[in-house]
Design a protein around this motif. Structure first.
Motif, PDB file in Angstrom:
ATOM      1  N   ASN A  60       0.791  -1.233   0.000  1.00  0.00           N
ATOM      2  CA  ASN A  60       0.000   0.000   0.000  1.00  0.00           C
ATOM      3  C   ASN A  60       0.822   1.281   0.000  1.00  0.00           C
ATOM      4  N   ALA A  61       2.074   1.214  -0.447  1.00  0.00           N
ATOM      5  CA  ALA A  61       2.839   2.445  -0.653  1.00  0.00           C
ATOM      6  C   ALA A  61       2.151   3.209  -1.787  1.00  0.00           C
ATOM      7  N   THR A  62       2.112   4.526  -1.669  1.00  0.00           N
ATOM      8  CA  THR A  62       1.392   5.354  -2.636  1.00  0.00           C
ATOM      9  C   THR A  62       2.358   6.298  -3.337  1.00  0.00           C
ATOM     10  N   PHE A  63       2.249   6.346  -4.660  1.00  0.00           N
ATOM     11  CA  PHE A  63       3.085   7.213  -5.474  1.00  0.00           C
ATOM     12  C   PHE A  63       2.202   8.254  -6.158  1.00  0.00           C
ATOM     13  N   VAL A  64       2.678   9.499  -6.191  1.00  0.00           N
ATOM     14  CA  VAL A  64       1.968  10.599  -6.822  1.00  0.00           C
ATOM     15  C   VAL A  64       2.764  11.007  -8.053  1.00  0.00           C
ATOM     16  N   ASN A  65       2.121  11.113  -9.212  1.00  0.00           N
ATOM     17  CA  ASN A  65       2.856  11.575 -10.391  1.00  0.00           C
ATOM     18  C   ASN A  65       2.329  12.901 -10.936  1.00  0.00           C
ATOM     19  N   ASP A  66       1.447  13.557 -10.186  1.00  0.00           N
ATOM     20  CA  ASP A  66       0.925  14.855 -10.601  1.00  0.00           C
ATOM     21  C   ASP A  66       0.489  15.595  -9.340  1.00  0.00           C
ATOM     22  N   ARG A  67       1.237  16.609  -8.958  1.00  0.00           N
ATOM     23  CA  ARG A  67       0.917  17.358  -7.727  1.00  0.00           C
ATOM     24  C   ARG A  67      -0.315  18.233  -7.869  1.00  0.00           C
ATOM     25  N   TYR A  68      -0.734  18.514  -9.106  1.00  0.00           N
ATOM     26  CA  TYR A  68      -1.898  19.370  -9.349  1.00  0.00           C
ATOM     27  C   TYR A  68      -2.851  18.661 -10.304  1.00  0.00           C
ATOM     28  N   GLY A  90       8.657   1.663   2.862  1.00  0.00           N
ATOM     29  CA  GLY A  90       7.840   0.975   3.845  1.00  0.00           C
ATOM     30  C   GLY A  90       6.358   1.006   3.521  1.00  0.00           C
ATOM     31  N   ALA A  91       5.624   0.131   4.182  1.00  0.00           N
ATOM     32  CA  ALA A  91       4.180   0.002   3.989  1.00  0.00           C
ATOM     33  C   ALA A  91       3.483   1.337   4.244  1.00  0.00           C
ATOM     34  N   GLY A  92       2.588   1.701   3.344  1.00  0.00           N
ATOM     35  CA  GLY A  92       1.773   2.895   3.527  1.00  0.00           C
ATOM     36  C   GLY A  92       2.510   4.212   3.355  1.00  0.00           C
ATOM     37  N   ALA A  93       3.758   4.183   2.935  1.00  0.00           N
ATOM     38  CA  ALA A  93       4.486   5.431   2.695  1.00  0.00           C
ATOM     39  C   ALA A  93       3.873   6.140   1.488  1.00  0.00           C
ATOM     40  N   VAL A  94       3.997   7.461   1.450  1.00  0.00           N
ATOM     41  CA  VAL A  94       3.516   8.265   0.337  1.00  0.00           C
ATOM     42  C   VAL A  94       4.711   9.022  -0.243  1.00  0.00           C
ATOM     43  N   LEU A  95       4.909   8.900  -1.560  1.00  0.00           N
ATOM     44  CA  LEU A  95       6.000   9.602  -2.229  1.00  0.00           C
ATOM     45  C   LEU A  95       5.428  10.545  -3.269  1.00  0.00           C
ATOM     46  N   LEU A 106      16.177   3.927   3.404  1.00  0.00           N
ATOM     47  CA  LEU A 106      15.013   3.257   3.980  1.00  0.00           C
ATOM     48  C   LEU A 106      13.962   4.304   4.327  1.00  0.00           C
ATOM     49  N   VAL A 107      12.813   4.229   3.664  1.00  0.00           N
ATOM     50  CA  VAL A 107      11.672   5.095   3.955  1.00  0.00           C
ATOM     51  C   VAL A 107      10.757   4.302   4.875  1.00  0.00           C
ATOM     52  N   ALA A 108      10.573   4.778   6.092  1.00  0.00           N
ATOM     53  CA  ALA A 108       9.792   4.050   7.093  1.00  0.00           C
ATOM     54  C   ALA A 108       8.311   3.982   6.714  1.00  0.00           C
ATOM     55  N   ALA A 109       7.622   3.008   7.286  1.00  0.00           N
ATOM     56  CA  ALA A 109       6.187   2.845   7.061  1.00  0.00           C
ATOM     57  C   ALA A 109       5.459   4.128   7.417  1.00  0.00           C
ATOM     58  N   GLY A 110       4.550   4.551   6.543  1.00  0.00           N
ATOM     59  CA  GLY A 110       3.719   5.719   6.793  1.00  0.00           C
ATOM     60  C   GLY A 110       4.375   7.063   6.554  1.00  0.00           C
ATOM     61  N   ALA A 111       5.631   7.090   6.176  1.00  0.00           N
ATOM     62  CA  ALA A 111       6.325   8.358   5.933  1.00  0.00           C
ATOM     63  C   ALA A 111       5.728   9.057   4.710  1.00  0.00           C
ATOM     64  N   VAL A 112       5.775  10.381   4.704  1.00  0.00           N
ATOM     65  CA  VAL A 112       5.326  11.175   3.561  1.00  0.00           C
ATOM     66  C   VAL A 112       6.549  11.905   3.005  1.00  0.00           C
ATOM     67  N   LYS A 124      11.594   9.088   8.276  1.00  0.00           N
ATOM     68  CA  LYS A 124      10.263   8.744   8.774  1.00  0.00           C
ATOM     69  C   LYS A 124       9.514  10.012   9.120  1.00  0.00           C
ATOM     70  N   GLY A 125       8.189   9.872   9.279  1.00  0.00           N
ATOM     71  CA  GLY A 125       7.357  10.990   9.695  1.00  0.00           C
ATOM     72  C   GLY A 125       6.650  11.679   8.541  1.00  0.00           C
ATOM     73  N   ASN A 126       5.878  12.738   8.907  1.00  0.00           N
ATOM     74  CA  ASN A 126       5.116  13.529   7.949  1.00  0.00           C
ATOM     75  C   ASN A 126       5.332  15.011   8.262  1.00  0.00           C
ATOM     76  N   PRO A 127       6.105  15.711   7.419  1.00  0.00           N
ATOM     77  CA  PRO A 127       6.851  15.200   6.279  1.00  0.00           C
ATOM     78  C   PRO A 127       8.041  14.368   6.739  1.00  0.00           C
ATOM     79  N   ALA A 128       8.531  13.511   5.852  1.00  0.00           N
ATOM     80  CA  ALA A 128       9.645  12.632   6.203  1.00  0.00           C
ATOM     81  C   ALA A 128      10.895  13.449   6.494  1.00  0.00           C
ATOM     82  N   ARG A 129      11.537  13.098   7.602  1.00  0.00           N
ATOM     83  CA  ARG A 129      12.807  13.713   7.984  1.00  0.00           C
ATOM     84  C   ARG A 129      13.799  12.606   8.310  1.00  0.00           C
TER      85      ARG A 129
END
Length: 168
Positions: A60-68, A90-95, A106-112, A124-129
């Protein structure tokens, strides 16, 4: 390459050898996956995503290819998202689009993830740091003097906020 049930792969997608594409996934035309990549269930890879060899993409990692985004607005190209060799998402991360995830990062689970991630970084975190460094196997590095040392004995040196592996 192993493709599980209910995976949709468009004709233009380029998938190299020994990949594992899990069930309930979708891969668009302008996607490239290198050798030995894993795409877990619930992942949709949109045009513009490039994954080098041995990349892991968690469930369930999510990828965005259009910010608008707008409905029914065809595009000739999409900004690239680059996943460098050996990185893990990681699971559920958003890129968001136009980000580069460095080698073995390594992008942690749920990171944005809203900006580039350096090689070997743990974010990790939102936004990822950034919260540390990892080795090629994903094990955390420990600071010893002016070096970062892995569980397996690998040594790394930090220069200008980036990590470089010491050669023996």
């Amino acid at each position: 390459t192993l493709v599980r049930q209910h995976a949709g792969i468009r004709a233009g997608a380029r998938i190299r050898d020994h990949c594992n594409i899990n069930c309930h996934t979708f891969i668009e035309n302008q996607v490239i996956l290198g050798d030995y990549c894993t795409v877990k269930s619930g992942v949709f890879l949109w045009d513009g995503i490039r994954a080098e060899d041995r990349v892991f993409i968690g469930p369930n990692a999510t990828f965005v290819n259009d910010r608008y985004p707008r409905s029914r607005r065809p595009r000739d190209w999409y900004p690239e998202t680059i996943l460098e060799r050996g990185c893990s998402i990681g699971a559920g991360a958003v890129l968001l689009d136009k980000v580069r995830i460095g080698a073995y990062a390594l992008v942690a689970a749920g990171a944005v993830v809203t900006k580039d991630v350096p090689a070997y970084a743990l974010v990790k975190g939102n936004p990822a740091r950034q919260h540390g460094w990892v080795d090629e196997a994903g094990h955390p590095l420990k600071k010893k003097g002016d070096l970062w040392v892995s569980h397996g004995g690998g040594k790394f040196r930090e220069k200008n906020g980036l990590l470089e592996k010491e050669t023996p």
